[in-house]
Write an enzyme that holds these catalytic residues in place. Sequence first.
Site, PDB file in Angstrom:
ATOM      1  N   GLU A 236       0.862  -1.193   0.000  1.00 51.83           N
ATOM      2  CA  GLU A 236       0.000   0.000   0.000  1.00 51.83           C
ATOM      3  C   GLU A 236       0.887   1.228   0.000  1.00 51.83           C
ATOM      4  O   GLU A 236       2.042   1.153   0.407  1.00 51.83           O
ATOM      5  CB  GLU A 236      -0.824   0.052   1.307  1.00 51.83           C
ATOM      6  CG  GLU A 236      -1.763  -1.105   1.499  1.00 51.83           C
ATOM      7  CD  GLU A 236      -2.099  -1.323   2.982  1.00 51.83           C
ATOM      8  OE1 GLU A 236      -1.558  -0.620   3.849  1.00 51.83           O
ATOM      9  OE2 GLU A 236      -2.900  -2.224   3.256  1.00 51.83           O
ATOM     10  N   LYS A 238       2.442   4.521   1.515  1.00 55.41           N
ATOM     11  CA  LYS A 238       2.647   5.013   2.872  1.00 55.41           C
ATOM     12  C   LYS A 238       2.266   6.485   2.864  1.00 55.41           C
ATOM     13  O   LYS A 238       2.957   7.321   2.286  1.00 55.41           O
ATOM     14  CB  LYS A 238       4.105   4.841   3.311  1.00 55.41           C
ATOM     15  CG  LYS A 238       4.334   5.255   4.752  1.00 55.41           C
ATOM     16  CD  LYS A 238       5.753   4.970   5.188  1.00 55.41           C
ATOM     17  CE  LYS A 238       5.906   5.060   6.701  1.00 55.41           C
ATOM     18  NZ  LYS A 238       5.502   6.339   7.287  1.00 55.41           N
ATOM     19  N   ARG A 243      -1.811   8.708  12.013  1.00 52.98           N
ATOM     20  CA  ARG A 243      -2.506   7.440  12.185  1.00 52.98           C
ATOM     21  C   ARG A 243      -3.789   7.663  12.978  1.00 52.98           C
ATOM     22  O   ARG A 243      -3.809   8.465  13.918  1.00 52.98           O
ATOM     23  CB  ARG A 243      -1.564   6.505  12.967  1.00 52.98           C
ATOM     24  CG  ARG A 243      -2.014   5.060  13.050  1.00 52.98           C
ATOM     25  CD  ARG A 243      -1.679   4.332  11.780  1.00 52.98           C
ATOM     26  NE  ARG A 243      -1.981   2.920  11.888  1.00 52.98           N
ATOM     27  CZ  ARG A 243      -1.100   1.997  12.238  1.00 52.98           C
ATOM     28  NH1 ARG A 243       0.149   2.347  12.522  1.00 52.98           N
ATOM     29  NH2 ARG A 243      -1.436   0.727  12.283  1.00 52.98           N
ATOM     30  N   ARG A 258      -2.517   7.883  17.539  1.00 54.86           N
ATOM     31  CA  ARG A 258      -1.555   6.838  17.853  1.00 54.86           C
ATOM     32  C   ARG A 258      -1.226   6.777  19.345  1.00 54.86           C
ATOM     33  O   ARG A 258      -0.864   5.738  19.862  1.00 54.86           O
ATOM     34  CB  ARG A 258      -0.298   7.111  17.040  1.00 54.86           C
ATOM     35  CG  ARG A 258       0.711   6.058  17.191  1.00 54.86           C
ATOM     36  CD  ARG A 258       1.620   6.098  16.007  1.00 54.86           C
ATOM     37  NE  ARG A 258       2.915   5.655  16.435  1.00 54.86           N
ATOM     38  CZ  ARG A 258       3.973   5.626  15.656  1.00 54.86           C
ATOM     39  NH1 ARG A 258       3.879   6.034  14.416  1.00 54.86           N
ATOM     40  NH2 ARG A 258       5.108   5.192  16.101  1.00 54.86           N
ATOM     41  N   GLU A 286      -4.979   6.180   8.000  1.00 55.21           N
ATOM     42  CA  GLU A 286      -4.153   7.379   8.114  1.00 55.21           C
ATOM     43  C   GLU A 286      -4.996   8.584   7.680  1.00 55.21           C
ATOM     44  O   GLU A 286      -5.600   8.562   6.600  1.00 55.21           O
ATOM     45  CB  GLU A 286      -2.928   7.222   7.190  1.00 55.21           C
ATOM     46  CG  GLU A 286      -1.891   8.307   7.317  1.00 55.21           C
ATOM     47  CD  GLU A 286      -0.799   8.031   8.361  1.00 55.21           C
ATOM     48  OE1 GLU A 286      -0.923   7.056   9.155  1.00 55.21           O
ATOM     49  OE2 GLU A 286       0.166   8.797   8.399  1.00 55.21           O
ATOM     50  N   LYS A 408       8.203  -0.761   6.289  1.00 52.71           N
ATOM     51  CA  LYS A 408       7.992   0.527   5.616  1.00 52.71           C
ATOM     52  C   LYS A 408       9.210   0.815   4.770  1.00 52.71           C
ATOM     53  O   LYS A 408      10.347   0.635   5.206  1.00 52.71           O
ATOM     54  CB  LYS A 408       7.737   1.638   6.629  1.00 52.71           C
ATOM     55  CG  LYS A 408       8.752   1.723   7.735  1.00 52.71           C
ATOM     56  CD  LYS A 408       8.371   2.784   8.736  1.00 52.71           C
ATOM     57  CE  LYS A 408       9.318   2.706   9.934  1.00 52.71           C
ATOM     58  NZ  LYS A 408       8.959   3.564  11.035  1.00 52.71           N
TER      59      LYS A 408
END
Length: 542
Positions: A236, A238, A243, A258, A286, A408
């Site tokens: 996906e 980033k 978040r 978060r 996000e 990531k």
Amino acid sequence: MQRFAATCEAVAATTKKTEKVRLVADYLGSLPVEDAARAAIFFTARPFPRCEERTLDVGGAQLWQTVAQLSGADEPTMDRVYRQHGDLGSMTAELLASRSPEPPPLRLGDVADAFEELSRARGPTQKLPRLEALLRRARPIEAKYIVKIITGDLRIGLRENLVEEAVAAAYDVSLETVRRAAMLSGDIGLTVHLAVEGQLDQVRLRLFHPIDFMLASPAESAAEAMDYFSDGALVEDKYDGIRAQAHKQGSQVRLFSRTLADITAQYPELLPALAVFPGSFVVDGEVVGWREGRALPFNELQKRLGRKQPDPALLEDVPVALMAFDLLYRDDHLLLDTPLAERRAELSGLVGSATGVHVQLAPVEVCTSAAQLQQAFEAAQARGNEGVMVKTPASLYLPGRRGKQWLKLKQALATLDVVVTAVEYGHGKRRGLLSDYTFAVRDGDRLLEIGKAYSGLTYAEIQQMTEYFKQHVLADEGFRLVVEPQVVVEVAFNNIQRSRRHAGGYALRFPRIVRLRPDKDAGQIDTLARVQELFARQAKGT
Ligand code: AMP
């Protein structure tokens, strides 16, 4: 409370984790369940369970003032004792030690009641007398740990996961069920009760109580990332935002950050957009600034961060979207133990047909080779996103964990193109050479200095640049020459700091010159806004 404090002292005195766990387990096991529940919460350095929104809202200044009043110590004495310990709790214990007679021991229930009262009290005028009354009733060692709980750090090397281990050991139940119950309920005290009653497996996720987020580990390159995925990976974009966990039931929607803070009011446009989807659910995603089908740079979204109640102008200026990428709960079913590929399919069924802009299903693709992943990475960057997230299709959702199931892959550390504004002679081998460069970024027409680098250029380049700079001096200040701002260099650095000495308010830490940029002139260097954006991103830890 005295035994709680003594246990903390014993825990602090050993570095062995098994010993720490044993000490806490023995102590918890010796207590009636009500007290064990209270103690377990206090061992996590919290006055209340994690899931509760209640706080004491008592700051260091109030503690300082109260201890001064109770002990009668003057400022220099307080300063000295504080500096000796570097900790308000230990300072309190030492300064209150000279009081006599000693008060009778406090019970854990007394402390819990006092915390309750303190949280209900409003403002310093109500809080201070209650705080003083509590500390007046406490023995020095009790006061030490009461203050540590108030400040949120016991400093005895006891992390939350060790408290969970101690609960499992105390009641002879499996650690996994304890961890799960604590994670889902957000209440280690309730977990103690359930462990005693043999009911740990009865814990259910409670909607509108956030759970920890699953995190990702960094990967250096597409090739390295693909090493972890033999059967292909779900990839996906980033997104560069913040978040968020969205909980929905009936018409009610709440959003958590978060740090598990409630951020519902900050994003009013997301609430009706989420409320249209059927049933109850918890979605992970996000929040990004969003306009015309693209995510906005993080510094745009930044205008909305911390704004508790954004006004209509700001809502229009920086519209946001929730890019949904995971589904943790749907209609009474907890999906944490469901493989990602299936969670994704459910998510797609839930929000995939969304037509509005405010909630979108984050697109996903399957990559089976490093070349394909590299392509996805470049495409994500071309869309203005930070890079990609690479996830194992079979992975379960592991709250609070940073594993290799999610990787990531993002842009290499940022560099800045800056212009040299002043130069100094070097030392040693570089004597007589202008090798130390002060450099600046641009803010409109102004140049703002943000650091000084000892050249990372080759010896030959430094020699050549010395000749050049000598021809372009604006002012000779003796130890340094102010030069015409024409030479552009690219600098790397470890991080960005706020600085009072620099006009722009920022300084680069450990800057080094990567290369000369003869292809750029001073009009094309990076701006103060770019520095601010990098600073914000760094503060966010991404
Ligand atoms: P880290 O927080 O260091 O684990 O980096 C991952 C962060 O990237 C997450 O916390 C999210 O805020 C953010 N993020 C952006 N896009 C995604 C995505 N597709 N999946 C997971 N996290 C994402």
